[in-house]
Design a protein around this motif. Structure first.
Motif, PDB file in Angstrom:
ATOM      1  N   LEU A  91       0.829  -1.203   0.000  1.00 41.32           N
ATOM      2  CA  LEU A  91       0.000   0.000   0.000  1.00 41.32           C
ATOM      3  C   LEU A  91       0.866   1.257   0.000  1.00 41.32           C
ATOM      4  N   GLY A  92       0.605   2.135  -0.971  1.00 45.26           N
ATOM      5  CA  GLY A  92       1.312   3.399  -1.038  1.00 45.26           C
ATOM      6  C   GLY A  92       2.654   3.291  -1.746  1.00 45.26           C
ATOM      7  N   THR A  93       3.323   4.447  -1.863  1.00 39.61           N
ATOM      8  CA  THR A  93       4.612   4.495  -2.556  1.00 39.61           C
ATOM      9  C   THR A  93       5.676   5.156  -1.680  1.00 39.61           C
ATOM     10  N   GLY A  94       5.570   4.941  -0.374  1.00 41.60           N
ATOM     11  CA  GLY A  94       6.622   5.389   0.532  1.00 41.60           C
ATOM     12  C   GLY A  94       7.789   4.425   0.504  1.00 41.60           C
ATOM     13  N   GLY A  95       8.737   4.639   1.414  1.00 38.22           N
ATOM     14  CA  GLY A  95       9.950   3.840   1.406  1.00 38.22           C
ATOM     15  C   GLY A  95       9.709   2.354   1.553  1.00 38.22           C
ATOM     16  N   VAL A  96       8.882   1.940   2.505  1.00 34.86           N
ATOM     17  CA  VAL A  96       8.643   0.513   2.735  1.00 34.86           C
ATOM     18  C   VAL A  96       8.040  -0.144   1.501  1.00 34.86           C
ATOM     19  N   SER A  97       7.041   0.493   0.915  1.00 35.09           N
ATOM     20  CA  SER A  97       6.362  -0.113  -0.236  1.00 35.09           C
ATOM     21  C   SER A  97       7.275  -0.249  -1.443  1.00 35.09           C
ATOM     22  N   LEU A  98       8.106   0.750  -1.687  1.00 35.18           N
ATOM     23  CA  LEU A  98       9.000   0.657  -2.845  1.00 35.18           C
ATOM     24  C   LEU A  98      10.091  -0.381  -2.617  1.00 35.18           C
ATOM     25  N   PHE A  99      10.590  -0.492  -1.391  1.00 34.68           N
ATOM     26  CA  PHE A  99      11.525  -1.578  -1.105  1.00 34.68           C
ATOM     27  C   PHE A  99      10.836  -2.930  -1.287  1.00 34.68           C
ATOM     28  N   ALA A 100       9.593  -3.027  -0.819  1.00 33.45           N
ATOM     29  CA  ALA A 100       8.853  -4.279  -0.988  1.00 33.45           C
ATOM     30  C   ALA A 100       8.704  -4.630  -2.468  1.00 33.45           C
ATOM     31  N   LEU A 101       8.427  -3.632  -3.282  1.00 41.11           N
ATOM     32  CA  LEU A 101       8.322  -3.844  -4.727  1.00 41.11           C
ATOM     33  C   LEU A 101       9.640  -4.389  -5.274  1.00 41.11           C
ATOM     34  N   GLN A 102      10.741  -3.777  -4.896  1.00 39.49           N
ATOM     35  CA  GLN A 102      12.041  -4.209  -5.412  1.00 39.49           C
ATOM     36  C   GLN A 102      12.417  -5.608  -4.936  1.00 39.49           C
ATOM     37  N   PHE A 103      12.197  -5.886  -3.650  1.00 40.20           N
ATOM     38  CA  PHE A 103      12.544  -7.206  -3.119  1.00 40.20           C
ATOM     39  C   PHE A 103      11.672  -8.298  -3.735  1.00 40.20           C
ATOM     40  N   ALA A 104      10.372  -8.022  -3.851  1.00 40.35           N
ATOM     41  CA  ALA A 104       9.462  -9.024  -4.412  1.00 40.35           C
ATOM     42  C   ALA A 104       9.818  -9.346  -5.861  1.00 40.35           C
ATOM     43  N   LYS A 105      10.120  -8.325  -6.644  1.00 48.11           N
ATOM     44  CA  LYS A 105      10.468  -8.565  -8.048  1.00 48.11           C
ATOM     45  C   LYS A 105      11.799  -9.306  -8.160  1.00 48.11           C
ATOM     46  N   SER A 106      12.739  -9.028  -7.249  1.00 49.15           N
ATOM     47  CA  SER A 106      14.023  -9.737  -7.301  1.00 49.15           C
ATOM     48  C   SER A 106      13.847 -11.219  -7.023  1.00 49.15           C
ATOM     49  N   LEU A 107      12.764 -11.586  -6.338  1.00 48.10           N
ATOM     50  CA  LEU A 107      12.481 -12.989  -6.029  1.00 48.10           C
ATOM     51  C   LEU A 107      11.626 -13.645  -7.112  1.00 48.10           C
ATOM     52  N   GLY A 108      11.091 -12.841  -8.030  1.00 42.36           N
ATOM     53  CA  GLY A 108      10.229 -13.396  -9.061  1.00 42.36           C
ATOM     54  C   GLY A 108       8.766 -13.444  -8.687  1.00 42.36           C
ATOM     55  N   ALA A 109       8.348 -12.588  -7.757  1.00 43.98           N
ATOM     56  CA  ALA A 109       6.939 -12.507  -7.361  1.00 43.98           C
ATOM     57  C   ALA A 109       6.227 -11.428  -8.174  1.00 43.98           C
ATOM     58  N   LYS A 110       4.895 -11.450  -8.117  1.00 38.53           N
ATOM     59  CA  LYS A 110       4.077 -10.423  -8.760  1.00 38.53           C
ATOM     60  C   LYS A 110       3.684  -9.375  -7.714  1.00 38.53           C
ATOM     61  N   VAL A 111       3.567  -8.132  -8.153  1.00 37.63           N
ATOM     62  CA  VAL A 111       3.298  -7.043  -7.212  1.00 37.63           C
ATOM     63  C   VAL A 111       2.116  -6.202  -7.679  1.00 37.63           C
ATOM     64  N   ILE A 112       1.175  -6.006  -6.759  1.00 33.84           N
ATOM     65  CA  ILE A 112       0.075  -5.059  -6.940  1.00 33.84           C
ATOM     66  C   ILE A 112       0.340  -3.919  -5.971  1.00 33.84           C
ATOM     67  N   ILE A 113       0.416  -2.687  -6.459  1.00 32.76           N
ATOM     68  CA  ILE A 113       0.725  -1.546  -5.604  1.00 32.76           C
ATOM     69  C   ILE A 113      -0.395  -0.514  -5.706  1.00 32.76           C
ATOM     70  N   THR A 114      -0.693   0.142  -4.596  1.00 38.80           N
ATOM     71  CA  THR A 114      -1.762   1.136  -4.578  1.00 38.80           C
ATOM     72  C   THR A 114      -1.186   2.519  -4.301  1.00 38.80           C
ATOM     73  N   SER A 115      -1.912   3.534  -4.732  1.00 38.83           N
ATOM     74  CA  SER A 115      -1.559   4.924  -4.447  1.00 38.83           C
ATOM     75  C   SER A 115      -2.760   5.789  -4.823  1.00 38.83           C
ATOM     76  N   SER A 116      -2.777   7.010  -4.320  1.00 41.79           N
ATOM     77  CA  SER A 116      -3.812   7.962  -4.737  1.00 41.79           C
ATOM     78  C   SER A 116      -3.324   8.813  -5.897  1.00 41.79           C
TER      79      SER A 116
END
Length: 334
Positions: free
Chosen positions: A165-190
């Motif tokens: 949820l969101g595009t703060g530091g935690v969420s963007l790190f989560a996006l990067q880590f998940a993609k490095s593992l080969g997972a799919k990512v759904i991200i939200t923002s306003s």
């Protein structure tokens, strides 16, 4: 040398730059010349007195920093002057389960918003050469929280789906880590602009929660009715109900923040009927930090830094954090 301190003031943020003296490192300690620090939402809560167990009086804030060792104390053998290091959020958490007696930097004890600090070696990790000091300074809280939530506690596997949820530091790190593992990512923002930037970073699906208030239903649609394997909930009570709906049967929800409106009654029934695992995340241990750095080095993962402020402009950095317009991390060059 100089340091910034938070001065108790119930009416406004009161940051003052002061001259301080720290002496020489004792046994098992080193002296650091700080080169960069970074801010987290938690630092605003500390500054306005909203967090428990915060040191009263002139507190040196911020839990996240990176610098270079300039002196070592007696018995130090694992670090030498010249080493580039980042500090831990929890000064004492080395490995294993979390102990509530552990000490958090920049709250119950002084943090790292100073030109120099003294820390025990157990509170430090060496940083890879490919990371700048500003990038390394963004890791102790936000990055390690995302890593723990996905890889350590969340037990994410390749091919699974993550919602963050969101595009703060935690969420963007989560996006990067998940993609490095080969997972799919759904991200939200306003913000559609921020979502577009997240898409360029590899996010598989982008959801504007202002345009789609029932974003949990959209997650189910995007996953053919199955739901997400892991949901990183950064909002707390204001978003948890939808996070429960967005998770799949046997899914995992890691709660890592309380930024959204807390005035909500949440039904626990989805936890029961979907056999969900809901767990709070308190950043992570030194061992987890080392695991994270290994993954970052393998995949050359570089943090997203939105703005870098000069040390003398620290109050402007806090204001930028307060306005919440950033994409990624806000850093301060010391």
């Amino acid at each position: 040398m100089k340091a910034w301190k938070v001065i108790p003031n119930t009416e406004k943020l009161d940051l003052q730059q002061q001259e301080i003296s720290i002496g020489n490192p004792g046994p098992g300690e080193v002296r650091l010349r700080m080169h960069a620090t970074s801010l987290n939402y938690r630092d605003l809560l500390v500054a306005n007195g909203s967090t428990p167990q915060t040191k009263e009086g002139g507190l040196i804030p911020l839990s996240d920093g990176a610098g270079q060792i300039i002196a070592i104390g007696e018995g130090v053998t694992d670090f030498t002057p010249g080493d580039r290091v980042a500090n831990m959020f929890w000064r004492d958490w080395q490995s294993g389960a979390f102990d509530p007696q552990y000490t958090a930097m920049g709250a119950s004890i002084d943090g790292v918003l100073a030109e120099e600090v003294i820390l025990p070696t157990k509170a430090l990790v060496k940083i890879p050469d490919f990371l700048s000091y500003e990038e390394a300074a963004s890791l102790p809280c936000a990055a390690l929280t995302a890593w723990n939530a996905l890889m350590e506690t969340g037990d994410l596997k390749p091919g699974q789906t993550v919602v963050t949820l969101g595009t703060g530091g935690v969420s963007l790190f989560a996006l990067q880590f998940a993609k490095s593992l080969g997972a799919k990512v759904i991200i939200t923002s306003s913000s559609n602009d921020k979502l577009a930037r997240a898409g360029k970073m590899g996010a598989d699906h982008l959801v504007n929660y202002r345009e789609t208030p029932d974003w949990a239903a959209e997650v189910l649609r995007l996953t053919d009715g199955v739901g997400a394997d892991v949901v990183l909930d950064t909002g707390g009570p204001g978003t948890l109900e939808q996070s429960l709906q967005a998770a799949r049967f046997n899914g995992r929800i890691t709660m890592i923040g309380v930024q959204a409106d807390p005035g909500h009654n949440i039904s626990p029934l989805p936890i029961l009927f979907k056999k969900l695992r809901l767990q709070g995340i308190m950043v992570g241990s030194r061992d987890m930090f080392i695991n994270m750095l290994a993954q970052m080095t393998r995949h050359q993962i570089r943090p997203v830094i939105d703005q870098v402020f000069d040390f003398n402009d620290t109050p402007k950095a806090f204001e930028a954090m307060k306005t919440a317009g950033h994409f990624g991390k806000i850093a301060i060059a010391v």
